[in-house]
Every structure is written in structure tokens, then in C-alpha cells.
Design a protein around this motif. Structure first.
Motif, PDB file in Angstrom:
ATOM      1  N   ARG A  19       0.723  -1.164  -0.039  1.00  0.00           N
ATOM      2  CA  ARG A  19      -0.067   0.008  -0.057  1.00  0.00           C
ATOM      3  C   ARG A  19       0.688   1.201   0.030  1.00  0.00           C
ATOM      4  O   ARG A  19       0.512   2.292  -0.636  1.00  0.00           O
ATOM      5  N   ALA A  20       2.016   1.079   0.907  1.00  0.00           N
ATOM      6  CA  ALA A  20       2.804   2.512   1.104  1.00  0.00           C
ATOM      7  C   ALA A  20       3.597   2.745  -0.417  1.00  0.00           C
ATOM      8  O   ALA A  20       4.046   3.653  -0.529  1.00  0.00           O
ATOM      9  N   ASN A  21       3.785   1.852  -1.138  1.00  0.00           N
ATOM     10  CA  ASN A  21       4.649   1.776  -2.350  1.00  0.00           C
ATOM     11  C   ASN A  21       3.780   1.708  -3.681  1.00  0.00           C
ATOM     12  O   ASN A  21       4.491   1.065  -4.876  1.00  0.00           O
ATOM     13  N   ALA A  22       2.591   1.961  -3.509  1.00  0.00           N
ATOM     14  CA  ALA A  22       1.539   1.902  -4.703  1.00  0.00           C
ATOM     15  C   ALA A  22       2.055   2.177  -6.207  1.00  0.00           C
ATOM     16  O   ALA A  22       2.043   1.263  -7.097  1.00  0.00           O
ATOM     17  N   ALA A  23       2.830   3.241  -6.113  1.00  0.00           N
ATOM     18  CA  ALA A  23       3.189   4.044  -7.492  1.00  0.00           C
ATOM     19  C   ALA A  23       4.714   3.486  -7.786  1.00  0.00           C
ATOM     20  O   ALA A  23       5.372   4.156  -8.675  1.00  0.00           O
ATOM     21  N   TYR A  24       5.236   2.671  -6.856  1.00  0.00           N
ATOM     22  CA  TYR A  24       6.521   2.232  -7.160  1.00  0.00           C
ATOM     23  C   TYR A  24       6.906   0.856  -7.146  1.00  0.00           C
ATOM     24  O   TYR A  24       7.240  -0.036  -6.068  1.00  0.00           O
ATOM     25  N   PRO A  25       6.800   0.368  -8.485  1.00  0.00           N
ATOM     26  CA  PRO A  25       6.836  -1.154  -8.591  1.00  0.00           C
ATOM     27  C   PRO A  25       8.306  -1.822  -8.364  1.00  0.00           C
ATOM     28  O   PRO A  25       8.226  -3.037  -7.679  1.00  0.00           O
ATOM     29  N   LYS A  26       9.140  -0.920  -8.591  1.00  0.00           N
ATOM     30  CA  LYS A  26      10.639  -1.668  -8.055  1.00  0.00           C
ATOM     31  C   LYS A  26      10.628  -1.798  -6.389  1.00  0.00           C
ATOM     32  O   LYS A  26      11.304  -2.761  -6.125  1.00  0.00           O
ATOM     33  N   SER A  27      10.045  -0.819  -5.714  1.00  0.00           N
ATOM     34  CA  SER A  27      10.045  -0.833  -4.276  1.00  0.00           C
ATOM     35  C   SER A  27       9.356  -2.070  -3.737  1.00  0.00           C
ATOM     36  O   SER A  27       9.467  -2.825  -2.864  1.00  0.00           O
ATOM     37  N   ARG A  28       8.135  -2.050  -4.528  1.00  0.00           N
ATOM     38  CA  ARG A  28       7.310  -3.193  -3.922  1.00  0.00           C
ATOM     39  C   ARG A  28       7.871  -4.764  -4.416  1.00  0.00           C
ATOM     40  O   ARG A  28       7.930  -5.417  -3.590  1.00  0.00           O
ATOM     41  N   PHE A  29       8.759  -4.775  -5.589  1.00  0.00           N
ATOM     42  CA  PHE A  29       9.426  -5.863  -5.943  1.00  0.00           C
ATOM     43  C   PHE A  29      10.484  -5.971  -4.802  1.00  0.00           C
ATOM     44  O   PHE A  29      10.448  -7.377  -4.499  1.00  0.00           O
ATOM     45  N   VAL A  30      11.347  -5.279  -4.394  1.00  0.00           N
ATOM     46  CA  VAL A  30      12.371  -5.353  -3.506  1.00  0.00           C
ATOM     47  C   VAL A  30      11.873  -5.612  -1.996  1.00  0.00           C
ATOM     48  O   VAL A  30      12.208  -6.658  -1.429  1.00  0.00           O
ATOM     49  N   LEU A  31      10.681  -4.998  -1.501  1.00  0.00           N
ATOM     50  CA  LEU A  31      10.121  -5.306  -0.177  1.00  0.00           C
ATOM     51  C   LEU A  31       9.305  -6.795  -0.125  1.00  0.00           C
ATOM     52  O   LEU A  31       9.500  -6.976   0.766  1.00  0.00           O
TER      53      LEU A  31
END
Length: 173
Positions: A19-31
Motif C-alpha cells: 500500500r505504501a509503495n503503490a506507485a513504485y513497482p521496483k520498491s514493491r518488488f524489493v520489499l
């Protein structure tokens, strides 16, 4: 009261991270990878250990070796971590990061004297581009650390730490 299972902790943290990284696919992938490795690290048994070696090992190789993000699986990180760009992030494994913290590119959380002499970042803190927090300091809830700021003392809750002043000099005619 029973503590949550590693699987339940994974789902809670990952849902908040997503939810916190909805607009950041790279961040979602890493996290997602980070939380998966944490889950398998906390799960007991020989199969879990094998899965951790594969998931945790590949996470470390790819994120540190290719992406320039050093966020060790052993680091305590609350749910809702916001990772912006991520490149050049260096987090000492003994650092502790609260919930809903924003980390931008070039941030360093590190030790000063001993290996475990590391910062505690409380909930809702924002760390600006290139910020450095060194030593056993506490950055209080809701504090804002500006870009390129160097922090080596405690920061009270809600405070702002500004980066070094930029001086503008006009050309002399």
C-alpha cells in the motif's frame, strides 16, 4: 497472548508495504523479496532453512550486487516502509526502523564505534536524499531528516533536521 506466526507477520508487513509503495513497482518488488526472506529466516525447520538460503541468498546477491540496495534481512523493519528509488541505500543490520518510514536514495544508517552502535528510527520518519544517521541515536516519531543531513545526536519527535546550508554566490563583474 500468542505471538503471530512468521507467515502472519509477513502478510501484515507486506500488505502495508504494498500500500505504501503503490506507485513504485521496483520498491514493491524489493520489499516483497525482503519480507519473504525475513519470513523464511524466522520459520523453523530444515525445509524453511533451505528456502531461506535460496530466497535470502538470491535477495542479497540481486539487491546488493545489482541494485545497490543494502537492506539486510536481519534488520528489524516495521510495516509500511516506503522505499523511494533505493539506489545507494546502506542500512546496518543492527539498525531498527519503525513503521511507515520513508527512505530515499543514498540514505545511510550506520554504526559509529561498535558493530551494534546503530540508529533507531521511530515510526513515521522521513529520511531525505543522501541523509546519513550514524551511531546509537534515536530519531523520534514523525521527525524529518533533510537531504544530505548528517545526524549523530538524538532527534526529538516531530523535529526537522536541515541539510548543510547552500551558499549562492553571484559572479563578480
Amino acid at each position: 497472548m500468542t505471538s503471530a506466526s512468521p507467515r502472519d507477520e509477513f502478510h501484515t508487513a507486506w500488505t502495508a508495504d504494498r500500500r505504501a509503495n503503490a506507485a513504485y513497482p521496483k520498491s514493491r518488488f524489493v520489499l516483497r523479496w525482503f519480507r519473504s526472506a525475513q519470513r523464511w529466516r524466522a520459520t523453523r525447520g530444515p525445509l524453511a532453512r533451505l528456502v531461506f538460503v535460496v530466497v535470502g541468498g538470491s535477495y542479497k546477491v540481486v539487491t546488493e550486487g545489482f541494485m545497490g540496495i543494502e537492506l539486510p534481512v536481519s534488520t528489524t523493519v516495521g510495516p509500511g516502509l516506503r522505499l523511494r528509488h533505493g539506489v545507494g541505500v546502506v542500512i546496518n543490520p543492527s539498525s531498527r526502523i519503525g513503521a511507515n518510514v520513508m527512505i530515499r536514495q543514498g540514505v545511510t544508517l550506520g554504526n559509529r564505534k561498535a558493530a551494534d552502535d546503530c540508529p533507531i528510527i521511530e515510526d513515521d520518519v522521513e529520511l531525505g536524499v543522501g541523509a546519513v544517521v550514524i551511531g546509537s541515536v534515536t530519531v523520534g516519531r514523525g521527525a524529518r531528516i533533510g537531504p544530505n543531513a548528517v545526524v549523530f545526536r538524538d532527534v526529538p519527535a516531530g523535529a526537522a533536521v536541515l541539510s548543510p546550508a547552500s551558499e549562492v554566490r553571484l559572479p563578480v563583474d
